[in-house]
Scaffold this motif. Sequence first.
Motif: not given
Length: 221
Positions: A109-129, A131-139
């Motif tokens: 489960v890849d979860t958005e826990t917060d929307c910080t720094g440049d996270e949204a500006a970098a293109g995260d359209t589900t920033c801070g929303t 469960e299952f909205q995170g982008e950490l798995v591919p990183a």
Amino acid sequence: MRRLLATTMALGLVITAMNFTGIFAVFTDRATTGTNSAESGPQARIADLQVSTTVTFDCSDAAWVDDLVTGVMAATDLQPGDNSGQSVVCLKNAGTSDLYITLSTIDVVDTETDCTGDEAAAGDTTCGTGEFQGELVPALIASASRLDCDTSESQLSIGGAFQALVDTPTAIGTLAAGEITCVWLSVQMAVPGQIGSTAESIQQAQTDRVEWRYAFDGTPA
Ligand SMILES: [Ca+2]
Ligand SMILES: [Ca+2]
């Protein structure tokens, strides 16, 4: 004359048969024992893979169970390039067959826990929303090594994108019947350029949280 002879022979057979079945039968006797029995015992399972945590990292303190209730790592505040530190689990083949062992990650489960720094500006359209909205798995980079429990010498290592292990069994060698092995596990947050990551994707992966279980599967070798 021939018929009389045949009749006499036939009569003789009948008398012989009577001798065996009738007349002498009353003089036979049988001796018996009481009831005997043959009962099968329980057999060890053919495939019985057990797991344990280890505080000493060498599995000398192992307490074997079928499945661990707790995880073996809980990394926080990962920065690009950081890793989760040392985690070791113990595996034991308690069955009667040599086992071919694979490793995978399940219940991811890849979860958005917060929307910080440049996270949204970098293109995260589900920033801070959530469960299952995170982008950490591919990183994430996942690594695993089979270690000799006594010498900590690495016997077999796998490593690469965490994504490649998600629900995908990856071979980590065989475990002989009765054998114990130590498995070192680690995850690392990628830096741009690793496993396809870019500066933007790494920014999108901040304040995201990945949860998973490691699964070891043993199949008779
Ligand atoms: Ca997101
Ligand atoms: Ca994110």
